[in-house]
Structures are given as C-alpha cells and as structure tokens.
Design a protein around this motif. Structure first.
Motif, PDB file in Angstrom:
ATOM      1  N   ALA A 189      55.742  10.554  28.517  1.00 16.14           N
ATOM      2  CA  ALA A 189      55.793  11.973  28.892  1.00 16.14           C
ATOM      3  C   ALA A 189      56.979  12.184  29.826  1.00 16.14           C
ATOM      4  O   ALA A 189      56.902  11.868  31.010  1.00 16.14           O
ATOM      5  CB  ALA A 189      54.496  12.403  29.559  1.00 16.14           C
ATOM      6  N   ASP A 190      58.067  12.695  29.288  1.00 15.00           N
ATOM      7  CA  ASP A 190      59.272  12.946  30.089  1.00 15.00           C
ATOM      8  C   ASP A 190      59.208  14.363  30.659  1.00 15.00           C
ATOM      9  O   ASP A 190      58.202  14.770  31.191  1.00 15.00           O
ATOM     10  CB  ASP A 190      60.526  12.740  29.240  1.00 15.00           C
ATOM     11  CG  ASP A 190      60.870  11.262  29.079  1.00 15.00           C
ATOM     12  OD1 ASP A 190      60.430  10.460  29.913  1.00 15.00           O
ATOM     13  OD2 ASP A 190      61.579  10.916  28.110  1.00 15.00           O
ATOM     14  N   GLY A 191      60.278  15.129  30.518  1.00 12.61           N
ATOM     15  CA  GLY A 191      60.264  16.491  31.035  1.00 12.61           C
ATOM     16  C   GLY A 191      60.298  16.522  32.548  1.00 12.61           C
ATOM     17  O   GLY A 191      60.698  15.560  33.207  1.00 12.61           O
ATOM     18  N   GLU A 192      59.853  17.625  33.123  1.00 13.07           N
ATOM     19  CA  GLU A 192      59.900  17.805  34.571  1.00 13.07           C
ATOM     20  C   GLU A 192      58.871  16.948  35.289  1.00 13.07           C
ATOM     21  O   GLU A 192      59.049  16.597  36.462  1.00 13.07           O
ATOM     22  CB  GLU A 192      59.676  19.277  34.927  1.00 13.07           C
ATOM     23  CG  GLU A 192      60.768  20.202  34.402  1.00 13.07           C
ATOM     24  CD  GLU A 192      60.502  21.652  34.736  1.00 13.07           C
ATOM     25  OE1 GLU A 192      59.484  21.930  35.419  1.00 13.07           O
ATOM     26  OE2 GLU A 192      61.292  22.501  34.323  1.00 13.07           O
ATOM     27  N   GLY A 193      57.797  16.611  34.636  1.00 11.36           N
ATOM     28  CA  GLY A 193      56.742  15.839  35.268  1.00 11.36           C
ATOM     29  C   GLY A 193      55.797  16.727  36.057  1.00 11.36           C
ATOM     30  O   GLY A 193      56.122  17.860  36.419  1.00 11.36           O
ATOM     31  N   PHE A 194      54.614  16.210  36.310  1.00  8.37           N
ATOM     32  CA  PHE A 194      53.592  16.958  37.053  1.00  8.37           C
ATOM     33  C   PHE A 194      53.621  16.585  38.525  1.00  8.37           C
ATOM     34  O   PHE A 194      53.798  15.419  38.879  1.00  8.37           O
ATOM     35  CB  PHE A 194      52.203  16.674  36.481  1.00  8.37           C
ATOM     36  CG  PHE A 194      52.031  17.101  35.051  1.00  8.37           C
ATOM     37  CD1 PHE A 194      51.799  18.435  34.738  1.00  8.37           C
ATOM     38  CD2 PHE A 194      52.108  16.171  34.017  1.00  8.37           C
ATOM     39  CE1 PHE A 194      51.654  18.834  33.414  1.00  8.37           C
ATOM     40  CE2 PHE A 194      51.956  16.560  32.701  1.00  8.37           C
ATOM     41  CZ  PHE A 194      51.722  17.896  32.393  1.00  8.37           C
ATOM     42  N   LEU A 195      53.466  17.571  39.389  1.00  2.28           N
ATOM     43  CA  LEU A 195      53.376  17.345  40.827  1.00  2.28           C
ATOM     44  C   LEU A 195      51.948  17.549  41.330  1.00  2.28           C
ATOM     45  O   LEU A 195      51.574  17.066  42.401  1.00  2.28           O
ATOM     46  CB  LEU A 195      54.323  18.289  41.576  1.00  2.28           C
ATOM     47  CG  LEU A 195      55.820  18.099  41.271  1.00  2.28           C
ATOM     48  CD1 LEU A 195      56.637  19.150  42.005  1.00  2.28           C
ATOM     49  CD2 LEU A 195      56.268  16.695  41.643  1.00  2.28           C
ATOM     50  N   GLU A 196      51.163  18.263  40.561  1.00  3.94           N
ATOM     51  CA  GLU A 196      49.757  18.502  40.874  1.00  3.94           C
ATOM     52  C   GLU A 196      49.065  18.908  39.582  1.00  3.94           C
ATOM     53  O   GLU A 196      49.707  19.083  38.539  1.00  3.94           O
ATOM     54  CB  GLU A 196      49.599  19.601  41.932  1.00  3.94           C
ATOM     55  CG  GLU A 196      50.269  20.904  41.548  1.00  3.94           C
ATOM     56  CD  GLU A 196      50.219  21.932  42.667  1.00  3.94           C
ATOM     57  OE1 GLU A 196      50.444  23.114  42.365  1.00  3.94           O
ATOM     58  OE2 GLU A 196      49.956  21.559  43.821  1.00  3.94           O
ATOM     59  N   GLU A 197      47.755  19.022  39.624  1.00  3.44           N
ATOM     60  CA  GLU A 197      46.972  19.387  38.442  1.00  3.44           C
ATOM     61  C   GLU A 197      47.336  18.494  37.255  1.00  3.44           C
ATOM     62  O   GLU A 197      47.661  18.959  36.163  1.00  3.44           O
ATOM     63  CB  GLU A 197      47.152  20.870  38.090  1.00  3.44           C
ATOM     64  CG  GLU A 197      46.666  21.810  39.180  1.00  3.44           C
ATOM     65  CD  GLU A 197      46.780  23.277  38.794  1.00  3.44           C
ATOM     66  OE1 GLU A 197      47.175  23.556  37.648  1.00  3.44           O
ATOM     67  OE2 GLU A 197      46.457  24.123  39.638  1.00  3.44           O
ATOM     68  N   PHE A 198      47.284  17.189  37.512  1.00  3.05           N
ATOM     69  CA  PHE A 198      47.628  16.221  36.476  1.00  3.05           C
ATOM     70  C   PHE A 198      46.587  16.247  35.358  1.00  3.05           C
ATOM     71  O   PHE A 198      45.386  16.312  35.628  1.00  3.05           O
ATOM     72  CB  PHE A 198      47.681  14.815  37.082  1.00  3.05           C
ATOM     73  CG  PHE A 198      48.585  14.697  38.270  1.00  3.05           C
ATOM     74  CD1 PHE A 198      49.951  14.606  38.117  1.00  3.05           C
ATOM     75  CD2 PHE A 198      48.057  14.696  39.549  1.00  3.05           C
ATOM     76  CE1 PHE A 198      50.779  14.507  39.212  1.00  3.05           C
ATOM     77  CE2 PHE A 198      48.879  14.588  40.659  1.00  3.05           C
ATOM     78  CZ  PHE A 198      50.263  14.500  40.484  1.00  3.05           C
ATOM     79  N   PRO A 199      47.018  16.193  34.108  1.00  2.00           N
ATOM     80  CA  PRO A 199      46.044  16.094  33.019  1.00  2.00           C
ATOM     81  C   PRO A 199      45.188  14.829  33.196  1.00  2.00           C
ATOM     82  O   PRO A 199      45.716  13.738  33.418  1.00  2.00           O
ATOM     83  CB  PRO A 199      46.923  15.988  31.769  1.00  2.00           C
ATOM     84  CG  PRO A 199      48.219  16.620  32.163  1.00  2.00           C
ATOM     85  CD  PRO A 199      48.403  16.270  33.607  1.00  2.00           C
TER      86      PRO A 199
END
Length: 223
Positions: A189-199
């Motif tokens: 999973a590339d893109g911006e990435g999650f900082l919170e509310e992770f799946p």
C-alpha cells in the motif's frame, strides 16, 4: 459490490524492485490460486502504472474456468478495469483488445480528445472525479454496469487508494520467501499513507503454497 484485493509481496513487503520491473515472487500453485480468484470475479482492476510497466492481458489462464463461466451464462473472461486519471493507457495496450470488456476509469483531467481516442481503441470510458479518479464514484458506475464482485490486483498506489476509499472487503496476500529491499521499491500500500484511522483487518486464514504463505484477511466494518 464485494471487493477483494490480491497481491504477492516479498517478506519485507515489496511488490517489485526499486526499478518497478515485474518480479516473480510466487510459483505455479499461487498462480493457479490467483486464476481461481479471477474466474470468480466480474472484473479485474489495476492501475495505469501496472499497464505501463507490464502490459498485462488480465484474462484467465485455465481454459476450463473460461468454459465454466460460459456455461453459467457469464462472459468467458472477467471485464478489465484500469484506474487512469489522465488517460495514459496506450491505445495499443493488450488490455484494450477484444478478449474482454475493458473499462477505463478516468477523471475530468483527461481531455475529451484523449477519451475519444481511448474509446475508439476499444475502451468503455467512465469519468469519475475531477483531478483524480474518485473510486467510490467509479466503482458505483461499475456496479451499475453489472460488476458485483471486483478483484483488485494493484499496484501499490491503487491498493492504497482502495483502502483509503473504504471499498475493500477482503485482502489476500501471498508472502514469498525472498527479501527485495530498497526504500524506493513499491510496497503493498503506497500512496500518501495513513496517519490515523488505519484500516483494521481480521486474519481469516492461512495457506502454504509453493515456498511461501497466503494470508487472508477480512476488513473490519465491511461485514
């Protein structure tokens, strides 16, 4: 619509090398598993980066599965879907042949002229989103076209975008017994990435295939 993401990665989470060249991570047993998932799907989705790098065909490998689909009143091969915000898919790409229906999800950033060229090349062009493809809108249009089960094959940018859009129901990932390395090599999973509310995922199964393992997950909140 039910969305299943399928991918193969190295032990260190890489889909390919930093050169983004196609890399064989799994073997024949896993290829057969992937073909079974394709056969069960109404459509198979990839990003334009995969089209540009690999020129995939995205049709079934096993003829018996194609025959079974036809017996059940379905097209021999699932439809093919490309997420391509600006219409970069080459008009001579293998994915635009007549082996199966091909949908191109583009944004309004793709010029009308380019959309017409892609339509003339054999694609069914769906505009969803302004600058980038809106996957919620795009998959909604696919559902209206009869796609009830969608298989997402990558790459990492598209997989991230699908999780960010909240449309993933299931993840199946083959982990091969090799290390690729490289800070610039693409990950699951590339893109911006999650900082919170992770799946959040729930491990639902494991299966040893070839010299690796398949990890199957359900996505919490999508039951």
């Amino acid at each position: 619509m039910y969305v299943v993401v399928n991918a193969a990665q190295s032990v260190d989470g890489k889909l390919s090398t930093r050169r983004r060249e196609q890399l064989r991570i799994s073997g024949e047993e896993d290829f057969d598993r992937m073909d079974r998932i394709r056969a069960a799907a109404d459509a198979v989705l990839v990003g334009v980066g995969t089209v540009l790098a690999d020129d995939p065909h995205l049709t079934l490998d096993e003829e018996a599965r194609r025959v079974e689909r036809l017996r059940n009143g379905r097209p021999g091969d699932p439809a093919r879907v490309v997420v391509d915000s600006t219409g970069r898919t080459p008009t001579d790409a293998r994915i635009l042949d007549d082996a199966a229906t091909t949908y191109l999800l583009v944004s309004a950033a793709a010029t009308p002229e380019r959309r017409e060229e892609l339509s003339d090349a054999g694609a069914e062009v769906i505009v969803a989103g302004e600058e980038r493809v809106d996957l919620l809108e795009g998959t909604g249009a696919l559902a209206e076209a009869g796609v009830d089960r969608l298989m997402v094959e990558g790459g990492g940018e598209v997989i991230y975008s699908c999780f960010a859009a909240g449309i993933v129901d299931e993840l199946q990932v083959y982990v091969g017994s090799l290390v690729v390395g490289g800070r610039d090599a693409p990950t699951l999973a590339d893109g911006e990435g999650f900082l919170e509310e992770f799946p959040r995922l729930e491990l639902t199964g494991t299966e040893r295939l070839d010299d690796g393992i398949v990890l199957s997950y359900g996505v919490e909140g999508r039951a």
